[in-house]
Motif scaffolding. Structure first.
Motif, PDB file in Angstrom:
ATOM      1  N   TYR A  40       0.812  -1.217   0.000  1.00 28.94           N
ATOM      2  CA  TYR A  40       0.000   0.000   0.000  1.00 28.94           C
ATOM      3  C   TYR A  40       0.851   1.275   0.000  1.00 28.94           C
ATOM      4  O   TYR A  40       0.315   2.377   0.123  1.00 28.94           O
ATOM      5  N   HIS A 189     -11.255  -0.141   3.891  1.00 25.98           N
ATOM      6  CA  HIS A 189     -12.001  -1.267   3.318  1.00 25.98           C
ATOM      7  C   HIS A 189     -13.509  -1.149   3.523  1.00 25.98           C
ATOM      8  O   HIS A 189     -14.271  -1.857   2.872  1.00 25.98           O
ATOM      9  N   GLU A 214     -10.971  -7.683   4.592  1.00 21.86           N
ATOM     10  CA  GLU A 214     -11.391  -6.577   5.475  1.00 21.86           C
ATOM     11  C   GLU A 214     -12.598  -5.831   4.905  1.00 21.86           C
ATOM     12  O   GLU A 214     -13.173  -4.975   5.578  1.00 21.86           O
TER      13      GLU A 214
HETATM   14  P1  13P Z   1      -2.340  -7.772   4.353  1.00 20.31           P
HETATM   15  O1  13P Z   1      -2.446  -8.899   5.342  1.00 20.31           O
HETATM   16  O2  13P Z   1      -2.892  -8.185   3.023  1.00 20.31           O
HETATM   17  O3  13P Z   1      -0.978  -7.234   4.284  1.00 20.31           O
HETATM   18  O4  13P Z   1      -3.299  -6.612   4.860  1.00 20.31           O
HETATM   19  C1  13P Z   1      -2.789  -5.571   5.634  1.00 20.31           C
HETATM   20  C2  13P Z   1      -3.672  -4.426   5.732  1.00 20.31           C
HETATM   21  O5  13P Z   1      -3.426  -3.478   6.418  1.00 20.31           O
HETATM   22  C3  13P Z   1      -4.908  -4.456   5.017  1.00 20.31           C
HETATM   23  O6  13P Z   1      -5.567  -3.274   5.251  1.00 20.31           O
END
Ligand code: 13P
Ligand code: SF4
Length: 322
Positions: A40, A189, A214
């Motif tokens: 991200y 999310h 999420e």
């Molecule tokens: P990941 O487990 O895919 O790295 O997700 C981390 C995260 O912060 C998703 O918002």
């Protein structure tokens, strides 16, 4: 690779070199540092990183590094996990304000009372939580191993799952287990619009919708595939489809486009006409701040030793069970 600082920024910070990539590479050598970045992060940070991954991959990398300095291009709970695993190393986070709404949705005092109200329950916490919450947990999980970890717990053992209610609900569906859910969530999310995703599906009938767990149930209902960021990346590469609607933070699209340049990736839109599908915490880190953190060896992650030791156990259990 050559990255420059915008003239506006440069005039404010005279000490920032123009060729940031070369300067960061030089500091990396001098410090014997490793740069770990989450998907991200801005594309330029991903391009300078030694390793780019999801939360599980990043903690596995942090657990095994020989570097003296870990520069964590991600959010606070991720850098904190690296520090818990590496008490003797310097762990730098380019911007200490890079927090996480999900971690913030689980304050330690309230969680302590919640745990006390369920005394026989095993506590499984998503890694997106503070060190204090980890210290109160039995096992940590990430979005890529949550199902696998819950499946390894004896069926007669009641479980608290914290802090993400959406991931918890998804794990309940996948495992058929009844979990007591802490009602936390991620602002990024939660923002995806089901209506706009359906509109995009009409405009791109061949596109597959892929989503992070999420996301809320109305969005997950439309997903052809649900997985962690690494799992989503692998899915796009392996799939025969040429178009994908991506219901997670759009930073991941940089690696998707690199891995599958012939495919088209469409970010799932937010409900309002805003850029709320970008994580405001992750995006606080910039290449300039990353350079300054390495140059000045600050801001550093520091943790009380009792919390660190207590938080280490459930992380180690996760690494063993993954
Ligand atoms: P990941 O487990 O895919 O790295 O997700 C981390 C995260 O912060 C998703 O918002
Ligand atoms: Fe936290 Fe959500 Fe940002 Fe992930 S995307 S770091 S869960 S606020």
């Amino acid at each position: 690779m050559f990255a420059t600082v915008s003239p506006k920024f440069n005039s404010n910070l005279n000490n920032i070199p123009n060729d940031l990539f070369s300067a960061i590479k030089q500091l990396k050598k001098e410090l014997n540092a490793v740069i770990l970045a989450h998907y991200y992060q801005d594309s330029d940070i991903q391009d300078i990183a030694d390793y780019i991954g999801d939360s599980l991959g990043l903690s596995q990398k942090a657990a095994n590094t020989n570097a003296d300095v870990i520069v964590f291009a991600g959010v606070h709970f991720m850098a904190e996990t690296a520090k818990i695993l590496n008490p003797d190393k310097l762990v730098l986070l380019p911007d200490l304000a890079a927090g996480c709404s999900l971690a913030d949705s689980c304050p330690p005092q309230e969680f302590k009372a919640f745990k006390e109200a369920h005394p026989n329950h095993l506590v499984v916490s998503y890694i997106n939580c503070t060190a204090e919450i980890k210290a109160m947990s039995d096992i940590i999980c990430t979005s890529s191993n949550a199902v696998k970890i819950i499946e390894q717990i004896p069926e007669d053992r009641p479980i608290i799952f914290a802090p993400d209610k959406n991931l918890g609900r998804y794990v309940m569906e996948q495992t058929g287990r009844d979990l007591v859910l802490w009602q936390g969530s991620c602002i990024v999310h939660e923002t995806f619009s089901e209506k706009k995703i359906v509109q995009l599906q009409v405009e791109h009938p061949k596109a597959e919708v892929i989503a992070h767990p999420e996301c809320e149930p109305p969005v997950l209902r439309h997903a052809n595939y649900v997985g962690s960021t690494t799992a989503l990346l692998k899915y796009c590469q392996a799939s025969n489809s040429k178009e994908f609607i991506i219901a997670t933070e759009p930073g991941i699209i940089h690696q998707m486009e690199k891995a599958a340049p012939d495919k088209h990736f469409i970010p799932a839109p937010a409900m309002n006409n805003c850029a709320c599908n970008e994580c405001p915490y992750m995006r606080l880190n910039t290449l300039e701040k990353l350079y300054l953190a390495m140059k000045n060896k600050t801001p550093e992650i520091i943790l009380p030793e009792d919390i660190r030791v207590a938080a280490l156990k459930p992380i180690q259990r996760m690494l063993e069970m993954s």
